[in-house]
Design an enzyme around this catalytic site. Sequence first.
Site, PDB file in Angstrom:
ATOM      1  N   ASP A 218       0.740  -1.116   0.028  1.00  0.00           N
ATOM      2  CA  ASP A 218      -0.015  -0.536  -0.029  1.00  0.00           C
ATOM      3  C   ASP A 218       0.716   1.472  -0.072  1.00  0.00           C
ATOM      4  OD1 ASP A 218      -3.008   1.917   0.569  1.00  0.00           O
ATOM      5  OD2 ASP A 218      -1.808   1.544   2.533  1.00  0.00           O
TER       6      ASP A 218
ATOM      7  N   ASP B   4      -1.264  -0.703   5.898  1.00  0.00           N
ATOM      8  CA  ASP B   4      -2.367  -0.376   7.633  1.00  0.00           C
ATOM      9  C   ASP B   4      -3.407  -0.137   7.555  1.00  0.00           C
ATOM     10  OD1 ASP B   4      -1.728   2.357   5.874  1.00  0.00           O
ATOM     11  OD2 ASP B   4      -0.868   3.150   7.664  1.00  0.00           O
TER      12      ASP B   4
ATOM     13  N   ASP C  80      -7.344  -1.504   3.394  1.00  0.00           N
ATOM     14  CA  ASP C  80      -6.714  -2.567   3.162  1.00  0.00           C
ATOM     15  C   ASP C  80      -7.052  -4.051   4.441  1.00  0.00           C
ATOM     16  OD1 ASP C  80      -4.600  -0.965   1.968  1.00  0.00           O
ATOM     17  OD2 ASP C  80      -3.648  -0.154   3.670  1.00  0.00           O
TER      18      ASP C  80
END
Length: 324
Positions: free
Chosen positions: A38, A217, A221
């Site tokens: 990410d 995080d 996600d």
Amino acid sequence: ATPTAVMVGIGRAAKNGILIKGGDTLEKLASIKNIIFDKTGTLTTGKFIVSEFNVIEGEKKEIQNIIYNIEQHSSHPIAKSLSNAFKNNNSQLRLSEINEQKGISISAKIDTDIYTIGSSKVYQSEIDYDLYVLKNSQLIATLNITDELKTNTHKIIKSLHKSNYVTTLLSGDKKEKCKKMASDLSIKNVYSEQLPQDKIKKVEKLEKINKTAMVGDGINDAPSLAKATIGISLGNATQVAIQTADIILLNNENLEQLPKALSLGKNTLRTIKQNLFWAFSYNIVAIPIAIMGKIDPMAGALFMAFSDVIVIGNSIRLRYKKIF
């Protein structure tokens, strides 16, 4: 049942540890070939700075106060940064009908007006901005924000490439920003402007090619972390991401624990194979000799005890071995 958690200390401070849920996680970690990252809060600090704020209609301080009050109800890193940026001279507003669309926008009703803060998915303009503020679907302000890479990110990605891992950037951020970051980090695979459901599909696609780890995080996600072979989160991640992840890197400042965790997985699997080799070798040699009566029971017991000592001693080596 609650999974077994293994804490691996890297250094003396707790923040330098790696939390691993379950022993089988280490074995899975050794099989990883793809690593998906990410962007916001994972590769970057997640501490955004408002670089540009344009008021189209209304009072600047009033709009900033509206943004502050609305963004208080979101856990996204951008929301936290906006709340922090506009926290001075704020006043409490009464909000209702709060609605957050993950990766798109957040809106709320104040008095009789609906205010929306979101990306280009909620408003199209000739000039591209990071965020748009709407009042009853009418544009009243625009914002541009900047974020920085975490310390040593270039070094970490380079080390992963050197170890033959295939890296991918998977983000809900704009195409231009993602492409620029990927180019800076030499990440070839880039998927931008991805909603949570899009991320899941991309993870599933890469999973079919090779075993994949997802590093993220945020709330957005969490489904992808669950879908990947191994989900890796950070110590300051959202609770849902931490609960979903198989591994938690407790150092929030950089990703230096990631290569260590991957190396630990490989070394653990190697040690397991070595232990199996020694255990089978001793049995293959000792059992036929015992059957032929050429070894007394005391010597046989010593042989078995010695094989246990070898296995345990070989495993203890992991504690002192330099894994990265």
